[in-house]
Design a protein around this motif. Structure first.
Motif, mmCIF file in Angstrom:
data_model
loop_
_atom_site.group_PDB
_atom_site.id
_atom_site.type_symbol
_atom_site.label_atom_id
_atom_site.label_comp_id
_atom_site.label_asym_id
_atom_site.label_seq_id
_atom_site.Cartn_x
_atom_site.Cartn_y
_atom_site.Cartn_z
ATOM 1 N N MET A 65 -9.313 -10.773 -0.525
ATOM 2 C CA MET A 65 -10.148 -9.922 -1.377
ATOM 3 C C MET A 65 -11.126 -9.109 -0.529
ATOM 4 O O MET A 65 -11.285 -7.899 -0.741
ATOM 5 C CB MET A 65 -10.904 -10.786 -2.401
ATOM 6 C CG MET A 65 -11.825 -10.023 -3.323
ATOM 7 S SD MET A 65 -13.510 -9.797 -2.671
ATOM 8 C CE MET A 65 -14.124 -11.471 -2.791
ATOM 9 N N ARG A 66 -11.774 -9.748 0.429
ATOM 10 C CA ARG A 66 -12.775 -9.027 1.249
ATOM 11 C C ARG A 66 -12.125 -7.940 2.104
ATOM 12 O O ARG A 66 -12.697 -6.874 2.292
ATOM 13 C CB ARG A 66 -13.581 -10.026 2.083
ATOM 14 C CG ARG A 66 -14.577 -10.793 1.198
ATOM 15 C CD ARG A 66 -15.266 -11.954 1.859
ATOM 16 N NE ARG A 66 -16.003 -12.721 0.849
ATOM 17 C CZ ARG A 66 -16.146 -14.044 0.844
ATOM 18 N NH1 ARG A 66 -15.621 -14.782 1.819
ATOM 19 N NH2 ARG A 66 -16.812 -14.641 -0.125
ATOM 20 N N MET A 118 -11.461 -5.052 -0.104
ATOM 21 C CA MET A 118 -12.682 -4.285 -0.388
ATOM 22 C C MET A 118 -13.035 -3.357 0.784
ATOM 23 O O MET A 118 -13.479 -2.229 0.579
ATOM 24 C CB MET A 118 -13.856 -5.223 -0.709
ATOM 25 C CG MET A 118 -13.694 -6.033 -2.008
ATOM 26 S SD MET A 118 -13.243 -5.037 -3.470
ATOM 27 C CE MET A 118 -11.454 -5.263 -3.552
ATOM 28 N N GLN A 143 -9.821 -4.367 -8.342
ATOM 29 C CA GLN A 143 -10.520 -5.653 -8.258
ATOM 30 C C GLN A 143 -9.521 -6.748 -7.885
ATOM 31 O O GLN A 143 -8.436 -6.829 -8.448
ATOM 32 C CB GLN A 143 -11.155 -5.967 -9.622
ATOM 33 C CG GLN A 143 -11.962 -7.263 -9.652
ATOM 34 C CD GLN A 143 -12.133 -7.779 -11.084
ATOM 35 O OE1 GLN A 143 -11.167 -7.844 -11.840
ATOM 36 N NE2 GLN A 143 -13.345 -8.134 -11.449
ATOM 37 N N SER A 170 -15.944 -8.810 -5.838
ATOM 38 C CA SER A 170 -15.038 -7.672 -5.696
ATOM 39 C C SER A 170 -15.492 -6.490 -6.557
ATOM 40 O O SER A 170 -15.560 -5.344 -6.096
ATOM 41 C CB SER A 170 -13.625 -8.090 -6.090
ATOM 42 O OG SER A 170 -12.743 -7.006 -6.054
#
Length: 375
Positions: free
Chosen positions: A162-163, A166, A188, A200
């Motif tokens: 997820m990071r 982003m 997201q 997110s």
């Protein structure tokens, strides 16, 4: 030039109806987007897809970059002209297909290097390259480049993924730049974890996008888990921008997602199922290959106005499927897409009228009845 905008017109509970305006036309929401993977919705002509009520199609960055290549499509006047579709097109970023289809692949902070499933050639896909490809295609709605881990996965893997997505979202935004009339959507991520979904959403809102997708669902977690996640994930996204649930789904998935505040969806299911003899009707799923249909002169669905139901019997549709005739996939895909668009129109009307709960109850009770009895 007309700008990209979203006008939220009515709400009923969490369900919403509105209009996304683009230079190529309006998209009525909630919207279902048929998937035109390789610049075609399989077994359908573009004018037939439009006749089902579709306002927008989805094109596939990964497949088109490999064949015929984005550069060739650009030289030939862009994807809309190439495939004879003059309404809006949304393109995915290619990230999901790289993860699911390509052979040997290497993931780094920069992006992904992978071997083509077509000819084994080596390619690199980065946020910057994904934006370049989607610009060459002429997409109306561009998706930022992300990574989507298959579920179930452990929290550490979900967080890392997820990071990185982003950070890639930020790079996608910078590479996209200013393209009047075209929109960029953030995605997201965060699996089924509430805290990661929140982190997110905040990261995406800080960057700022024209719309927001809920990614990383419909990847094997099951409907109950998906709805559980949507119960909190959708509300984390801005109210005044379109919300897009990627890769969904079956009719009851779609209705449940709209009930939780989703505005847009896409799925290969209606077209893929049509080619394999699986038909969606208001009374549930019909398998046209079953012998019970061989002598049945009735239509698939007596209330449906699509060409398959208006002009052909179950017996005929059974025969052409069993005979592996091309018309089988054409008629059954048309029916499925027509039915999906009918669901969307029904929800839009019900939300606008404030009768969405009653509409949902009727939808579920009709499907629970099952198919008509055999003759």
């Amino acid at each position: 030039m007309k700008k990209f905008s979203f006008d939220l017109q009515a709400r009923d509970g969490a369900a919403r109806t509105g209009v996304i305006s683009t230079p190529r036309g309006d998209i009525r929401t909630p919207a279902f987007m048929p998937v035109g993977t390789a610049a075609t919705v399989k077994a359908m002509m573009p004018e037939s897809v439009a006749a089902t009520g579709a306002d927008i199609l989805l094109g596939n960055t990964y497949h088109l970059m490999l064949r015929p290549t984005a550069e060739r499509i650009d030289r030939l006047g862009g994807l809309h002209k190439f495939m004879n579709w003059d309404k809006p097109i949304l393109t995915d970023s290619g990230g999901f297909q790289v993860m699911s289809l390509s052979g040997l692949r290497k993931l780094t902070e920069k992006g992904v290097t992978f071997k083509s499933h077509v000819d084994g050639s080596k390619h690199e896909l980065t946020p910057e390259r994904s934006m370049e490809i989607q610009k060459l295609l002429g997409s109306d709605i561009v998706m930022c480049f992300d990574e989507c881990p298959a579920l179930p996965a452990d929290r550490a893997r979900i967080a890392d993924s997820m990071r990185m997505s982003m950070r890639w979202a930020k790079r996608s935004r910078e590479a996209f730049g200013d393209q009047p009339g075209h929109a960029l959507f953030g995605i997201q991520q965060g699996g089924l974890e509430r805290d990661f979904r929140e982190e997110s959403a905040k990261a995406l809102i800080d960057v700022g996008f024209d719309g927001y997708a809920v990614g990383g669902l419909a990847v094997g977690e099951g409907q109950e888990a998906m709805f559980g996640c949507l119960d909190f994930a959708t509300d984390m996204l801005p109210v005044d921008r379109p919300r897009y649930l990627m890769g969904v789904g079956k009719p009851d998935d779609i209705v449940g997602a709209v009930a939780r505040g989703i505005d847009m969806m896409d799925c290969v299911l209606p077209s893929r199922s049509g080619r394999t003899g699986q038909v969606f009707t208001r009374h549930g799923v019909v398998n046209i290959k079953n012998a019970r249909h061989a002598d049945d002169p009735r239509p698939l669905d007596e209330a449906c106005t699509c060409p398959a139901c208006s002009n052909y019997s179950r017996a005929y549709l059974h025969h052409v499927f069993r005979s592996q005739e091309m018309i089988s996939g054409m008629l059954l895909t048309w029916h499925n897409l027509h039915y999906f668009q009918e669901i969307m129109a029904g929800m839009r009307d019900a939300i606008a009228a404030g009768t969405f709960d009653a509409w949902q109850a009727d939808f579920h009770s009709q499907r629970a009845q099952g198919d008509i009895d055999p003759l």
